[in-house]
Design an enzyme around this catalytic site. Structure first.
Site, PDB file in Angstrom:
ATOM      1  NE  ARG A 107      -3.933  -2.063   2.021  1.00 18.79           N
ATOM      2  CZ  ARG A 107      -3.657  -3.376   2.685  1.00 18.79           C
ATOM      3  NH1 ARG A 107      -2.446  -3.371   3.241  1.00 18.79           N
ATOM      4  NH2 ARG A 107      -4.269  -4.139   2.546  1.00 18.79           N
ATOM      5  CE  LYS A 132      -0.899  13.644 -15.403  1.00 18.59           C
ATOM      6  NZ  LYS A 132      -1.279  14.156 -16.636  1.00 18.59           N
ATOM      7  CD  GLU A 157       7.521  15.739 -24.168  1.00 16.12           C
ATOM      8  OE1 GLU A 157       6.937  16.570 -24.029  1.00 16.12           O
ATOM      9  OE2 GLU A 157       6.977  14.467 -24.475  1.00 16.12           O
ATOM     10  CE  LYS A 214       5.391  17.307 -15.622  1.00 19.24           C
ATOM     11  NZ  LYS A 214       5.421  15.981 -16.133  1.00 19.24           N
ATOM     12  CD  GLU A 240      -3.965  16.443 -17.330  1.00 21.66           C
ATOM     13  OE1 GLU A 240      -2.875  16.046 -17.006  1.00 21.66           O
ATOM     14  OE2 GLU A 240      -4.563  16.591 -18.653  1.00 21.66           O
ATOM     15  NE  ARG A 244       0.510  16.990 -14.519  1.00 21.97           N
ATOM     16  CZ  ARG A 244       0.959  16.445 -13.598  1.00 21.97           C
ATOM     17  NH1 ARG A 244       0.596  16.279 -12.375  1.00 21.97           N
ATOM     18  NH2 ARG A 244       1.864  15.674 -13.811  1.00 21.97           N
ATOM     19  CG  ASN A 266      -2.050  16.710 -22.056  1.00 20.60           C
ATOM     20  OD1 ASN A 266      -1.158  16.005 -21.812  1.00 20.60           O
ATOM     21  ND2 ASN A 266      -3.550  17.019 -21.491  1.00 20.60           N
ATOM     22  CG  HIS A 272       1.633  15.604 -25.621  1.00 12.75           C
ATOM     23  ND1 HIS A 272       2.509  16.297 -25.764  1.00 12.75           N
ATOM     24  CD2 HIS A 272       2.549  14.348 -25.158  1.00 12.75           C
ATOM     25  CE1 HIS A 272       3.502  16.054 -25.134  1.00 12.75           C
ATOM     26  NE2 HIS A 272       3.830  14.874 -24.800  1.00 12.75           N
ATOM     27  CG  HIS A 284      -0.882  10.851 -26.889  1.00 16.01           C
ATOM     28  ND1 HIS A 284      -1.630  11.278 -25.957  1.00 16.01           N
ATOM     29  CD2 HIS A 284       0.315  10.545 -26.567  1.00 16.01           C
ATOM     30  CE1 HIS A 284      -0.734  11.430 -24.881  1.00 16.01           C
ATOM     31  NE2 HIS A 284       0.671  10.902 -25.373  1.00 16.01           N
ATOM     32  CG  HIS A 295       6.539  10.380 -26.591  1.00 16.24           C
ATOM     33  ND1 HIS A 295       5.010  10.595 -26.568  1.00 16.24           N
ATOM     34  CD2 HIS A 295       6.557  11.731 -25.421  1.00 16.24           C
ATOM     35  CE1 HIS A 295       4.572  11.566 -25.713  1.00 16.24           C
ATOM     36  NE2 HIS A 295       5.575  12.133 -25.192  1.00 16.24           N
TER      37      HIS A 295
END
Ligand SMILES: NC(=O)c1ccc[n+]([C@@H]2O[C@H](COP(=O)([O-])OP(=O)(O)OC[C@H]3O[C@@H](n4cnc5c(N)ncnc54)[C@H](O)[C@@H]3O)[C@@H](O)[C@H]2O)c1
Ligand SMILES: [Zn+2]
Length: 359
Positions: free
Chosen positions: A121, A143, A185, A226, A236, A240, A244, A247, A251, A263
């Site tokens: 946990r 994330k 990025e 960031k 988000e 935030r 993207n 992206h 994506h 990527h």
């Protein structure tokens, strides 16, 4: 040691330290109580850098219970690798008060973070990012997660690391194409931020040549930017989403090419497509600016020939997962440093924007 230290102001805050010739043992002693550690790395990074990291941990008073290596590459961000790593920690006797150190790129960071978030946990987590992408992007913001056959990053969590520490010397062994990909990025965040950070993008060429001053300036600016965006909107709910940028179509291109397109290159094409869209929708012409920046990082201005309908279909699936809404939502630049997000874009406009960047 010329060290940069940025605090990510969430509760509790965590430090990100980056510099060339980082004295990891000293930083660990300053920032954390020692205890039981396990190191997760991959088959490229492990042989190059794990022994030094293990020694640094020991010098800082840690007991390294295990060094776990997964095969390099995105396929290691899967349930089988997750189970394998958790099993190794259990067998090595890592307990609730243990700490997992993720030494590697975004794959090791996301996988390791998800193991740390869930093993018993939740155990301690320290990110030691070794790719440029991981230093400037994935290791900051909390994330973590893995892929399942149904989609990328579909299982995950938010986890605040106790520390992020990056030795810029690790980048010396990073393949050049990965360095370019990380710079995509950096360009993204420089465009979103504007100001001094945007001006620093004039150093992209030097960064690509692994000039340590240029790398350091761009990496620290990225981490600061960031960290600020994340602190304003950690989960988000709103702003935030600007991260993207590039992206949405990026994506779509990644999925449509079956991940053959890396990527960073997909995001480059995605940003350029967004610049075309902004010209059409907002009357801001940043297309040539985008082309200049991407070229100086040796990033392609065109995605490989791929069926536009396939890209749109992938974007549709992505969008349904995110919003359930009928139109695509884009991040666009009104100007450098002035992103707008949630801009509704219909199918025809999206098709034209993709067409502008596909060979
Ligand atoms: N969590 C987030 O917020 C976030 C943000 C962006 C991307 N990501 C995730 O990050 C992943 C991509 O990260 P990545 O580009 O770092 O990929 P990666 O971890 O696969 O690393 C890229 C390649 O470089 C190698 N490598 C890394 N550091 C090296 C070094 N110092 N020397 C030699 N080789 C080295 C790796 O072994 C790998 O082959 C994706 O899974 C993506 O979903 C997560
Ligand atoms: Zn990205």
């Amino acid at each position: 040691m010329d060290l940069g230290r940025v605090e990510v102001p969430v509760a509790p805050p965590y430090p990100v330290v980056a510099g060339a010739g980082l004295d990891l043992a000293e930083i660990l002693s300053e920032e954390l109580e020692s205890g039981v550690a396990a190191i997760l790395t991959d088959s490229n990074v492990g042989p190059l850098h794990a022994p030094t990291v293990e020694r640094a941990l020991e010098n800082a008073g840690w007991r390294v219970a295990d060094v776990v290596e997964v095969p390099a590459g995105e396929p290691s961000k899967d349930l089988a690798a997750y189970a394998g790593v958790a099993g190794r920690l259990a067998r090595a006797g890592v307990t609730r008060d243990g700490t997992l150190f993720a030494l590697g790129g975004g794959v090791v960071g996301d996988l390791g973070g998800f193991v740390a978030a869930t093993f018993m946990r939740g155990i301690g987590f320290v990110a030691l990012p070794t790719s440029l992408l991981a230093m400037v992007d994935s290791s900051v913001g909390g994330k973590v997660g893995i892929d399942i056959p149904e989609g990328k990053n579909l299982v995950g969590s938010f986890l605040r690391p106790r520390l992020v520490a990056a030795d810029l010397d690790w980048l010396q062994t990073l393949p050049r194409r990965e360095l370019s990909g990380g710079l995509a990025e950096v360009i993204k965040m420089g465009l979103l931020s504007g100001g001094e950070y945007f001006d620093d993008l004039s150093r992209l060429g030097a960064a690509l040549a692994r000039d340590s001053d240029a790398l350091r300036a761009l990496i620290l600016a990225s981490i600061r930017f960031k960290a600020r965006v994340v602190a304003e909107d950690e989960l988000e709910a709103g702003r935030r989403a600007i991260l993207n940028y590039g992206h949405t179509i990026g994506h779509g291109l990644e999925t449509a090419t079956g991940y053959a397109l890396p990527h960073g290159e997909a995001v480059s094409a995605g940003m350029l497509a967004a610049a075309h869209l902004a010209r059409e929708r907002l009357g801001t012409d940043l297309v040539a600016l985008h082309e200049g920046l991407l070229s100086s990082a040796d990033l392609p201005l065109q995605a490989p020939a791929v069926e536009i309908e396939k890209v749109l279909a992938a974007m549709d699936r992505d969008k349904k997962r995110r919003t359930g809404d009928a139109r695509h939502r884009f991040v666009l630049l009104e100007d450098v440093g002035r992103p707008v997000w949630g801009v509704p874009v219909d199918e025809g406009e999206a098709r034209r924007a993709i067409g502008a960047v596909v060979a």
